[in-house]
Write a protein that holds these residues in place. Sequence first.
Motif, short mmCIF file in Angstrom:
data_model
loop_
_atom_site.label_atom_id
_atom_site.label_comp_id
_atom_site.label_asym_id
_atom_site.label_seq_id
_atom_site.Cartn_x
_atom_site.Cartn_y
_atom_site.Cartn_z
N UNK A 189 40.99 87.72 19.37
CA UNK A 189 39.62 88.02 18.94
C UNK A 189 39.60 88.11 17.42
N UNK A 190 38.74 87.29 16.81
CA UNK A 190 38.58 87.33 15.35
C UNK A 190 37.60 88.46 15.04
N UNK A 191 38.13 89.66 14.86
CA UNK A 191 37.32 90.87 14.76
C UNK A 191 36.40 90.93 13.54
N UNK A 192 36.73 90.33 12.40
CA UNK A 192 35.79 90.40 11.27
C UNK A 192 34.42 89.79 11.57
N UNK A 193 34.33 88.93 12.58
CA UNK A 193 33.03 88.30 12.90
C UNK A 193 32.26 89.04 13.99
N UNK A 194 32.78 90.16 14.48
CA UNK A 194 32.08 90.87 15.55
C UNK A 194 30.73 91.44 15.09
N UNK A 195 30.58 91.72 13.82
CA UNK A 195 29.28 92.18 13.30
C UNK A 195 28.21 91.10 13.49
N UNK A 196 28.58 89.84 13.31
CA UNK A 196 27.63 88.75 13.53
C UNK A 196 27.26 88.61 14.99
N UNK A 197 28.20 88.94 15.89
CA UNK A 197 27.90 88.90 17.32
C UNK A 197 26.86 89.96 17.65
N UNK A 198 27.03 91.17 17.11
CA UNK A 198 26.09 92.26 17.37
C UNK A 198 24.71 91.92 16.83
N UNK A 199 24.66 91.27 15.66
CA UNK A 199 23.36 90.93 15.07
C UNK A 199 22.70 89.74 15.76
N UNK A 200 23.47 89.01 16.57
CA UNK A 200 22.89 87.90 17.31
C UNK A 200 22.94 86.57 16.59
N UNK A 201 23.58 86.50 15.43
CA UNK A 201 23.61 85.23 14.70
C UNK A 201 24.66 84.26 15.26
N UNK A 204 27.51 83.71 18.90
CA UNK A 204 27.86 84.17 20.24
C UNK A 204 29.27 84.74 20.29
N UNK A 205 29.56 85.50 21.32
CA UNK A 205 30.87 86.12 21.46
C UNK A 205 31.98 85.07 21.60
N UNK A 206 31.67 83.96 22.22
CA UNK A 206 32.69 82.92 22.41
C UNK A 206 33.11 82.27 21.10
#
Length: 93
Positions: free
Chosen positions: A47-59, A61-63
């Motif tokens: 999991x590339x964790x630095x991008x999880x903020x973008x997942x939460x904001x909806x910009x 997807x989790x995949x």
Amino acid sequence: MDRKKSNRVVILGGGFAGIYTAMHLKKLLRLRDDFEILLINKENYFVFQPMLAEVVSGSIGILDTVSPIRRMLRNTDLHVREIESMEDFLVSK
């Protein structure tokens, strides 16, 4: 017939340190066939964790933040399990 590798490197964990250590070792040892690299991780994905903020904001997807470890490290032996004892991975002399 596949002969037994004489040297074994065991990497515990498939986070940034484990993944990039395995990548670097494979690159350094690519011309040698006497080394075996094992990576042990609880999951078979990274999991590339630095991008999880973008997942939460909806910009994104989790995949977009998850990559299969076997695809990233094609010539590394991946063991998907928890470590209970190092005796399973040590080479007896």
